[in-house]
Structures are given as structure tokens and as C-alpha cells.
Design an enzyme around this catalytic site. Structure first.
Site, PDB file in Angstrom:
ATOM      1  N   LYS A   1      -4.197 -26.422 -12.644  1.00 30.54           N
ATOM      2  CA  LYS A   1      -5.266 -26.987 -11.803  1.00 30.54           C
ATOM      3  C   LYS A   1      -5.476 -26.085 -10.595  1.00 30.54           C
ATOM      4  O   LYS A   1      -4.505 -25.584 -10.001  1.00 30.54           O
ATOM      5  CB  LYS A   1      -4.865 -28.406 -11.367  1.00 30.54           C
ATOM      6  CG  LYS A   1      -5.964 -29.199 -10.675  1.00 30.54           C
ATOM      7  CD  LYS A   1      -5.488 -30.625 -10.342  1.00 30.54           C
ATOM      8  CE  LYS A   1      -6.561 -31.468  -9.681  1.00 30.54           C
ATOM      9  NZ  LYS A   1      -6.097 -32.846  -9.397  1.00 30.54           N
TER      10      LYS A   1
ATOM     11  N   SER B   1      -9.218 -36.543 -10.937  1.00 29.35           N
ATOM     12  CA  SER B   1      -9.766 -35.259 -10.539  1.00 29.35           C
ATOM     13  C   SER B   1      -9.306 -34.087 -11.405  1.00 29.35           C
ATOM     14  O   SER B   1      -9.928 -33.027 -11.368  1.00 29.35           O
ATOM     15  CB  SER B   1      -9.377 -34.969  -9.088  1.00 29.35           C
ATOM     16  OG  SER B   1      -7.969 -34.835  -8.959  1.00 29.35           O
TER      17      SER B   1
ATOM     18  N   SER C   1      -5.245 -39.223 -10.832  1.00 34.62           N
ATOM     19  CA  SER C   1      -5.944 -37.992 -11.188  1.00 34.62           C
ATOM     20  C   SER C   1      -5.353 -37.224 -12.373  1.00 34.62           C
ATOM     21  O   SER C   1      -5.977 -36.282 -12.859  1.00 34.62           O
ATOM     22  CB  SER C   1      -6.024 -37.054  -9.982  1.00 34.62           C
ATOM     23  OG  SER C   1      -7.044 -37.474  -9.119  1.00 34.62           O
TER      24      SER C   1
END
Lengths: 93, 485, 493
Positions: C83, C158, C182
């Protein structure tokens, strides 16, 4: 208590955040409904409850006082305005 | 005479003498090139996290113990939020509602001999900000741009907050001097005001004499010297007194002291006081200090200055002045203490005389520190012992001291090599005395005739013959007995 | 099973075994990963940056290590995506924000270091909601990532890029971060296993903070075995993170395979009573039946505090974020507005233009709840509510070994369909309480609703990730959802 556009302006100033009038208008309704939802917390008596800052109950660890030498930190590459030694900023007042 | 009484409280920021910063492993060394004592943590790089320096905690505890505070078993670091180019994270990590030390006091003595107890409200730890260099101007005004140097960012500070217990500039000065002495002697602060390792903000209010309620206070910032302290307080007293006498109110505000104009100006009013939005820093969990941790720090705490001073005066018979000189220079003080530890019979008073006198002026003259000079503690004490035993005179000792420094040699060796040892052997001297008498029969006759003062001439001749090494008392004694019988 | 030649649809541990046995090299696998990225990226848009040269170099180094017979980790040579809010020295860390668009990180996050030290091969930095604020990855300043199961649907957020990169079979593993769901919600939306570890289990050093007291890094994988192995890699004490805990890391992989006979499972009424999507409810109860058949004891439990989880979270997380994001001021790195002629304007314009609208909204919320006069009414109250949520969990865990719920109340919604922030926030209602209490939580695929994956959330007590894995692993023995791959991937094969 309901959030006003003035509140948004005041808070945006505190946060050093430029927010356009259009954005404020858009935020206002959204924030009012979000803060409206937060009112649910008022339905509970929390007067005798201790606050939780962390989910962990230990002491903060302590670091030995020993100097650590750093690699290249790419300061000049990342700085928006590097003057050769420091981070230059526009005039303060 | 004034109809007002001044009430003063002081916040002192003292930099801790740790090797590294409060929350990262960067060096705290002063004077390095700009932005070289930095790392992702103190630069506020995305994702970097703070980890507390153990020595900084130990020093805060030690300062608290030295100042009679209660060390708190639990203290918390908060974020103080504001924006400035010298504040990398956009917040300062500082202890807020739960500081590490509460309570405490120091006792100060003013010129009139009066002792005053100044209360300490709290001591907390916090990180320093960086430094801004304003281009083309001394300050912000007139400068088109500024440059941020973050070497100092995150350097550990203690903020020591006093009670509003001071009533005069003299007391305020005495208080800061006392704090400085304590912090320096326990080794947690270097007391260097020029480098900013101690800074003070002063809260001043006035009230009519006899009134017990406090007046409205102004906080004065940017006080960088003791002279500035006295001037700022004097200015504030007059300013506030004028306001009050003319029936106006003093505003609660923060004011800036300018040493050039020797006056203060408004920095910000109470209405404009910033909303710092303090909240507990979620990157740091509470600092827990155990009793055993406190005891470990206590056991390592150096002798407190008031205890040391007492020892110097009562046990060694040193005077106020000598104590002052010895206590003010920590390196000299350490040297003196080491001398005492190897003194072996040489009196502390004599050691003190030499340390603050001849040794001090020699080293000052040569620009050399007490630490690591050729005049080691052992050599000095040895030299003083040679004086005690009569082997060298005080005057010779001064020359030997110089030789110790120049040639980096032990005093005994210098004495031996130069044959400089004082001649105190009667039979060895007798020959010289007789020789001098034989070559100056007329003078001998004069003395015999009652002109006692002429003996000085013969003494001078003997000293000349012995290149000053003869013990004067002994020469005189010999001359008298040989001439007058 | 399809006869897909794409090895990235296999489990990471299987791939690592193939590498270790010499059947395939790490370089070959990484080349395959890069080729798949080239093929699917135009449709999925999961990657902010592909680390082509870096990955090939690292893979060659792992191959060389194996050739020399040096010891390697059980996941050696396997490609992984990261990420884009975790630092990797020498590469950009953008957090999918304009304000960090050109920021080249000078240091590496501890979790990423551990991945590298354990011979895994990062092939790219993946898309996310800006600064991890969002539940659809649509708040990225750069691109909209699609759900590989249905390109018009959101991958969740997210960590949507992480989920999409694994679901699209570009890599078998990814590192995401979870502040209020997330990792788990996108794992649920994309039919993957996603783990949010106990707070303090994985170092946060080098993870760009959203809400420091809630953030944790965790793995995405196709199955529980892989997720357990990757969690083992990234877990452990880090002296650079004061909130990382010095508690031994169990061998999660070795603890798999225990049965769940007699295991007590609690179902929080507050998380199942109002499921609006019937397919989600059906998949969830079908999963419960499987677990009951395997000997688990299931009962319901009231978790009254959950009614206030959302309000608590949307005070605390923005409050912490408002301070965490203050460092983006245009002074030392990142975007600066060059038109401002004075400092204050430079701050305001750089931040005003550098941050996207959801980030600004949360900074406003967070600044407001901390501001003078409102701290007690909002922030302090939320901290107290957090205590009640913890107490609620403590009570529940005195009766149950784990708690189960659907990970999200719905399956993946369509891109662009969530316009009202509060409605979007509500999609995290089941995951948020877990972060507030700092507990471990996991989402595993448990079926479909309208053709889209449904996730089953397993919540365990602090540092009981092994029990969480035990339940998930037992469930996978009875079902095959974790073998399913989206048709997009099959078509490409």
C-alpha cells in the site's frame, strides 16, 4: 448545537487550510449530518467513565541515549525551496 | 517610593545535556552545519515515530529531586498544535496536564541577607523547535524569506514553572541563578545562556501594597541575559504602575522584550491567545516511573551545590569569595575535588589558593582547560607538599609550576634536574657563608661594629652564590652565629 | 478449477515451495507478476507505481541465495504489493495524495523491511484512499481502482489497491493498513482474506499515520495459511515504535489445523439485526451452519456500545488525523503552492490545494472536536466511549472465544454510487469497534450475494490471532470460496 459556516471558517483557519466558499457550502450539510450522528453519544451517562487513549496498558519504552548516524535524507531533492542548507519559506509577515 | 508591589513568576526552559534528542537518536551538538543533526523523526517525515530518551527522563527526575519535587508515577506527553516553519510536525510534543514533577522549591538569599523560598509549581519535559534564519535582516521584520534549520528541533527541554513568589528583580535574578547552579552541578544543563541552553519567560503583575489578591499579569518573552531580565522587569513595573495610577487596567497579554529599546511590546493579547488543541500524543503511551527508577537516579545524583558550599565553608574554612569562584566553574571545581582526593595532608585551603590563583591564571594565560592540562591534580598536590616540607620556597614553586606546564614533567623531577632544591643542610651552607665572609671582611667588621642591617648584603651574596636555593632563614641564622658568635 | 496458467492464482506458500524446489525461479515469477500487471492494469488500476527494476533485482538476489543454499524464509521469492502509505527508501510514498505526489522516501518502514528481510519481492506500490481516508479507494488523487470481480464496482477501501492487486492475480500477497476496516472491508469486497492484527503486534514505523491509536498494518492473501505466514513475517517488537508491544510472536502457521470442536462463537446482535442485503445475511448464516457442524457452539450477544462505535470513531480518528496531517505544510517536502507571497498563505494554499476533499473534511472535523470549548463535548466523550467499547468486548470474551459478523453490511457498491459521506462511513460499522478496542480481526470469503463476494469477520481477543486463524482455517476446510478467482482473471488466462 448545530455547526455553522462560521465554525467551518474558524476551524479551517486553525488548521491552516484554504477552503473555498463553494467547498464550505458543500461541507456544511455533510458536517451537520455527521455531527448530528455524534449526538448519539449524549444518550449515555459517561460521567464516571475513564477515558481510553490507547488500547494498550503498558509503559512507554525508553531509548538509550546513543547517537545514530543517518543515511542521505534526500533533503534537497524533496524540499520545495532548498537554499543549500535550509528550508526556505516566504516572508513571515 | 512606590505604592505598588510587584509579583513575579518565572518559566525557565533548560536544555538537557543529553547526547541525543528527546525522541530520536540525532546528536544535540551545538554548532554543527545546518540540517545535519536530523533524521526522519525530527524532520517530521511521513510515518516516522517518536521514542523517548531514557537519559532525558533520568535528568528530569534528577532535576525534580534536586528541587524538592514529587516525581509523578505517571506522566503523559501531549501534542501542542500550531504551525511554524521551525516546527516540523505541526505540533510540539510536550507534557501538559500530567507533568513528570509537581511541587518543589528553592531558597535564595538576596543582598540584604534575607532568605526567600520560591515555590516550584511543576517541571515538564518537551521538545525544542528548530531555528529560523531570516535573510537580509536581523529579525522577521524586513526579511523577504527565512530559512529553517532543524538541528535544534526535538532537543530535550525541561520547563520549570515557579509559583508567583518573587517580589523584586533581584529575587528573580537570584532565583534563576540558583536554578542554573543546581542544574549545572547535577549535570543536567550547561547553563550556557548565549547558546540558549537556558531561557526564561517572566510573568509580572502589580498590586497595591498590602493587597493580597493578584493583579493582572503580563508575560514577557525573549529575555536572554540577566541584564535584560532586570531591565525588562524594571520597564514592566513602570509601564504597569503608570497604567494603574492613571486608572487604566493592565491587559493580560504576552509581550516581547527588545534589548535594543529596553522596552516591551505586545506580542498577542489574551483574546488572540492561540488555540493549541492539546491532546494526548497517540504515538506515545504514558511514561511510568517506578520507585526503584527514582531511587536509582537518586543514588547517582551528584552533591547538591548548597551541600557542597556548606562543606567548603565549614570543613575547609573557605570564604564566600573562594566558594563562589570554585562553584562557578564546573571544570575547575572537578579539578579541585580531584586535588582533595589525592591531597594526603595538604590543606584544602592551600589547594584552593593555588587552584583559583596561580594555576587558574596560568591556564587562562595559556588558553588551556583545567581538564587535561599538564598541571595534573597529582602534580599540583605534590608541588604543594614540597613547599610544606620546606624543600622549595613559594617563589620557586611558581617557577616549577610553569615548568610543569611547559615541559610536562613531574615537580620532583624538575627540582632534581635543575638542582633547584632549596639548600637546608647547615654544613653545606656553612662553607658558602664562610667564603662570603672571607671575601667581605669590611662588611663583617661593620656588622660586628653594630651595623646590623649590613647583614642583608651578605645574605644577598650567599643567595647569589647558591643561585637562590639557600633557605633564607638558615643563612641569616648562620651569619649571625658566625659573625656575632 | 480452471486450467489457468497464471501462477499468481496459486497460494503464496505453494509458490514459495515451487521456488525453493527449483521448479520455478523468483525472477520468473516476478516476470509473470509484471506481465499480469501490464495486462490487467488498464482495467483495474491498482498500482500507483510498479517497481520493475527493483523487483527483478531483488528476485535475482533471492534466487542467488537459494542457489548458494543459504537459509531463506517460507515465503522467499514471492511477489507482494505494498500500500502506498508505507515507506520504501528511494521510492515515492504518495498516500495517493497530491501533497505527496513527488515525495521520495529517505527511509523504509519496519514492516516493509521485514518483508524484504524475509526474501519477499515488492513489485509495486498500490492505490488507496488519500491518506487511508475512505471506504472505496475513490478518494485517491490519482486514479479509480476497479473491483476485479466487477469493474464497475469499488474494490472497497482504503486499501483498495492492495485488494484489487491480489484479486486480479497480479500478486498473491499484499500489505495494507486498517484504521477502521481498511483491510477487512476491501478483502470482503474482493473475496480475499484480510487481517487487521492486534494493535501493537506490527510496527507502525514508516506507515504514514492516519489515526495513530487505531492504525495497524496487516496482510491480504487468498487464504488463511498465506495470511498467517505473512503476519508471522511482519509481526514483532520494533524499538522505533513506542506502541509496538514486546510480546513473543507465535508460529501462526504451525498453529493452524486445530479443530473447533467446543469453540464458543458469539454473534453480536448489533451487527446482524439490520443487514439490509439479504444475500449477505444468507451467506453469513450459511457460514455459521458450517462452523456449527464442525462442532462450534454459537450464541448471540448484546454489544450495546456498538451503536456508538461510528460516532466514537468519527471523533477520535479525525482528531488524531488533524494533528498527524499538520506536518504536510509545504516546508520540508511535498506540494507547495508557489503563488503565495507570505508564510501563512503558503501554508493555507499548499494544504488547501494539496489535500483532497475527504481529507479536508476530516481535518475540519478533527480540528473542531479538539478546539477550545469542544474538547470535553466531543473528544473526551469519545475517549470515554472507547472505554465502554473495550469493556463490552471484555465481557463478551469472558463468554466467547471469538465473535463473528459479516465484515460489511453490503457487498461491493458501484463506483460513484456513494455520495453522502455519512452513508459511506456507515459501511465500516462492523469493523470500527475492533479498532477502537485494538483487537485482531479478519475477513474471509464466505460466499456471494448477487455474484459479488461476501466477507465473514472473525474477531478475537488481544494477541489471539492464532484463534482467529484457527476458525478461518477450519472454515476453509469445509468450503472452497478461497479458491475462487474472478472471471476477469480467467479471461486473461
Amino acid at each position: 448545537m448545530s455547526l455553522s459556516k462560521d465554525d467551518i471558517t474558524h476551524v479551517a483557519n486553525l488548521a491552516h487550510l484554504e477552503v473555498s466558499e463553494d467547498e464550505k457550502d458543500a461541507y456544511l450539510g455533510q458536517l451537520q449530518s455527521i455531527f448530528g450522528h455524534m449526538e448519539t453519544l449524549n444518550s449515555i451517562d459517561l460521567s464516571d467513565v475513564k477515558p481510553t487513549t490507547h488500547s494498550i496498558d503498558v509503559a512507554t519504552p525508553l531509548r538509550d541515549d546513543v547517537v545514530v548516524v543517518q543515511d542521505d535524507l534526500f533533503l534537497a531533492q524533496n524540499a520545495p525551496d532548498w537554499d543549500g542548507q535550509g528550508f526556505r519559506v516566504p516572508k513571515i509577515r | 517610593m512606590s505604592d505598588f508591589e510587584m509579583v513575579i513568576g518565572i518559566e525557565v526552559h533548560a536544555q538537557l545535556t543529553t547526547n541525543t534528542k528527546l525522541f530520536c537518536g540525532c546528536s544535540t551538538r551545538f554548532g554543527n552545519a545546518e540540517n545535519t543533526n536530523v533524521c526522519p523523526v525530527c524532520l517530521g517525515m511521513p510515518g516516522a515515530l517518536p521514542v523517548l530518551n531514557k537519559r532525558a527522563v533520568d535528568y528530569a527526575i534528577m532535576a525534580g529531586l534536586a528541587l524538592g519535587c514529587d516525581i509523578q508515577p505517571k506522566s503523559v506527553f501531549s501534542r501542542k498544535n500550531y504551525f511554524y516553519p521551525d516546527l516540523p510536525k505541526g505540533y510540539q510534543i510536550s507534557q501538559y496536564d500530567l507533568p513528570i514533577c509537581l511541587g518543589g522549591h528553592v531558597d535564595v538569599v538576596t543582598e540584604d541577607g534575607q532568605s526567600h523560598r520560591i515555590g516550584i509549581t511543576r517541571i515538564h519535559m518537551e521538545e525544542d523547535a528548530g531555528k529560523l534564519v531570516h535573510s537580509g535582516a536581523d529579525g522577521i521584520a524586513g526579511s523577504d524569506s527565512s530559512s529553517s534549520d532543524l538541528n535544534r528541533a526535538c532537543v530535550p527541554l525541561l520547563e520549570i514553572v515557579s509559583e508567583p513568589d518573587m517580589r523584586s528583580a533581584e529575587q528573580a535574578k537570584a532565583y534563576i541563578l540558583k536554578l542554573r547552579e543546581v542544574l549545572r552541578h547535577i549535570g543536567v544543563n550547561d547553563g550556557n545562556l548565549e547558546e540558549g541552553s537556558m531561557r526564561a519567560d517572566v510573568n509580572i503583575s502589580l498590586r497595591p501594597k498590602g493587597q493580597s489578591a493578584f493583579g493582572t499579569r503580563a508575560e514577557i518573552k525573549n529575555i536572554n541575559s540577566f541584564r535584560a531580565l532586570e531591565r525588562a522587569i524594571a520597564y514592566e513595573f513602570d509601564r504597569q504602575a503608570d497604567l494603574l495610577r492613571s486608572g487604566k487596567a493592565v491587559d493580560q497579554e504576552t509581550r516581547n522584550y527588545d534589548d535594543k529599546t529596553q522596552s516591551t511590546t505586545v506580542l498577542r493579547s489574551k483574546e488572540n491567545s492561540p488555540d493549541y488543541r492539546y491532546f494526548p500524543d497517540p504515538d506515545l503511551i504514558p511514561l511510568l516511573v517506578t520507585d526503584s527508577h527514582i531511587e536509582a537516579v537518586r543514588s547517582e545524583m551528584p552533591e547538591l551545590p548548597h551541600v557542597k558550599r556548606e562543606r567548603y565553608m565549614t570543613a575547609y574554612g573557605l570564604g564566600e569569595f573562594e566558594c563562589g569562584v570554585l562553584m562557578d566553574d564546573l571544570v575547575m571545581n572537578a579539578y579541585f575535588e580531584k586535588c582533595l582526593s589525592v591531597a594526603d595532608g595538604v590543606s584544602p585551603k592551600e589547594i584552593c589558593k593555588w587552584v583559583i590563583g596561580d594555576v587558574n591564571s596560568l591556564l587562562k594565560d595559556k588558553g588551556v582547560s583545567f581538564a587535561g592540562s599538564p598541571v595534573t591534580e597529582l602534580r599540583l598536590v605534590t608541588l604543594l607538599r614540597l613547599i610544606d616540607s620546606g624543600k622549595v620556597s613559594g617563589k620557586m614553586a611558581k617557577d616549577i609550576l610553569l615548568s610543569i606546564f611547559n615541559d610536562n614533567k613531574d615537580p620532583e623531577r624538575i627540582v632534581k634536574e635543575s638542582g633547584a632544591e632549596q639548600i637546608s643542610d647547615t654544613s653545606a651552607l656553612e662553607d658558602v657563608v664562610k667564603k662570603v665572609m672571607a671575601s667581605n671582611p669590611d662588611v663583617v667588621d661593620k656588622i660586628k661594629g653594630g651595623k646590623a642591617k649590613s647583614i642583608d648584603f651578605l645574605m644577598g651574596q650567599v643567595m647569589k652564590e647558591t643561585r637562590g636555593q639557600a633557605k633564607p632563614d638558615l643563612v641569616k641564622e648562620l651569619l649571625q652565629s658566625l659573625i656575632l658568635g | 478449477m480452471s486450467s489457468s496458467p497464471n501462477p499468481m492464482t496459486l497460494s503464496a506458500l505453494t509458490l514459495a515451495k515451487q521456488i525453493a524446489s527449483g521448479k520455478v525461479s523468483s525472477v520468473q515469477l516476478v516476470e509473470q507478476a509484471l506481465a499480469t500487471i501490464d495486462a490487467v492494469e488498464p482495467k483495474v488500476n491498482a498500482y500507483n507505481e510498479v517497481l520493475r527494476d527493483f523487483a527483478l533485482e531483488k528476485a535475482a538476489a533471492v534466487d542467488a541465495k537459494l542457489k548458494k543454499g543459504e537459509p531463506v524464509s517460507p515465503l522467499a521469492g514471492v511477489p507482494i504489493s505494498i500500500k502506498d502509505n508505507m515507506n520504501l527508501r528511494g521510492f515515492k510514498t504518495t498516500c495517493s495524495s497530491k501533497i505527496l505526489e513527488n515525495f521520495v522516501s529517505p527511509y523504509t518502514a519496519t514492516a516493509v523491511s521485514r518483508v524484504l528481510d524475509h526474501d519477499l519481492v515488492p513489485v509495486g506500490k498500490v492505490n488507496m484512499d488519500e491518506f487511508a481516508m475512505g471506504s472505496s479507494t475513490e478518494n485517491s488523487a490519482f486514479k479509480k481502482t476497479s473491483n476485479p470481480w466487477k469493474l464497475s464496482a469499488a474494490p472497497g477501501g482504503s486499501s483498495g489497491g492492495s485488494a484489487a492487486s491480489v484479486a486480479a492475480a497480479t500478486v498473491p500477497l499484499s500489505l495494507g493498513s486498517d484504521t477502521g476496516g481498511s483491510i477487512r472491508q476491501p478483502a470482503s469486497f474482493c473475496g480475499l482474506v484480510g487481517v487487521k492484527p492486534t494493535y501493537g503486534r506490527v510496527s507502525r514505523y514508516g506507515l504514514v499515520a492516519f489515526a495513530s491509536s487505531l492504525d495497524q498494518i496487516g496482510p491480504f492473501a487468498r487464504n488463511v495459511d498465506d495470511a498467517a505466514a505473512l503476519l508471522g513475517v511482519i509481526s514483532g517488537y520494533d524499538p522505533h515504535d513506542s506502541t509496538s508491544l514486546n510480546i513473543p510472536v507465535p508460529n501462526y502457521s504451525a498453529l493452524l489445523g486445530r479443530d473447533i470442536k467446543g469453540l464458543r462463537i458469539g454473534i453480536p446482535n448489533q451487527l446482524v439485526n439490520d443487514i439490509t442485503e439479504s444475500g449477505v445475511a444468507e451467506a453469513f448464516y450459511a457460514a455459521l451452519d458450517h462452523l456449527k457442524n464442525a462442532g462450534a457452539i454459537v450464541d448471540t450477544v448484546d454489544m450495546n456500545s456498538f451503536d456508538h462505535g461510528l460516532a466514537t470513531y468519527y471523533i477520535l480518528a479525525p482528531a488524531e488525523a488533524s494533528a498527524n496531517l499538520s506536518r504536510f505544510d509545504g516546508v520540508r517536502y511535498g506540494y507547495r503552492d508557489k503563488t503565495a507571497d507570505n508564510l501563512r498563505d503558503m501554508f493555507k494554499k499548499s494544504r488547501g490545494h494539496g489535500f483532497g476533499s475527504e481529507v479536508k473534511r476530516r481535518i475540519i472535523i478533527g480540528t473542531y472536536v479538539l478546539s477550545s470549548g469542544y474538547y470535553d463535548a466531543y473528544y473526551l466523550k469519545a475517549q470515554k466511549m472507547r472505554t465502554i467499547v473495550r469493556d463490552d468486548f471484555n465481557r463478551a470474551f469472558s463468554r466467547f472465544d471469538v465473535l463473528l459478523s459479516p465484515t460489511a453490511p453490503t457487498t461491493a457498491f458501484d463506483l460513484g454510487s456513494m455520495e453522502d459521506p455519512l452513508t459511506m462511513y456507515k459501511s465500516d460499522v462492523a469493523t470500527i469497534p475492533v479498532n477502537l478496542a485494538g483487537l485482531p480481526g479478519m475477513s474471509i470469503p464466505c460466499g456471494y450475494s448477487n455474484g459479488m463476494p461476501v466477507g465473514l469477520q472473525v474477531i478475537a481477543p488481544s494477541f489471539k490471532e492464532d484463534v482467529m486463524f484457527q476458525v478461518g482455517h477450519a472454515y476453509q476446510q469445509l468450503t472452497s470460496f478461497h479458491h475462487d478467482i474472478p472471471s476477469l482473471v480467467k479471461e486473461l488466462a
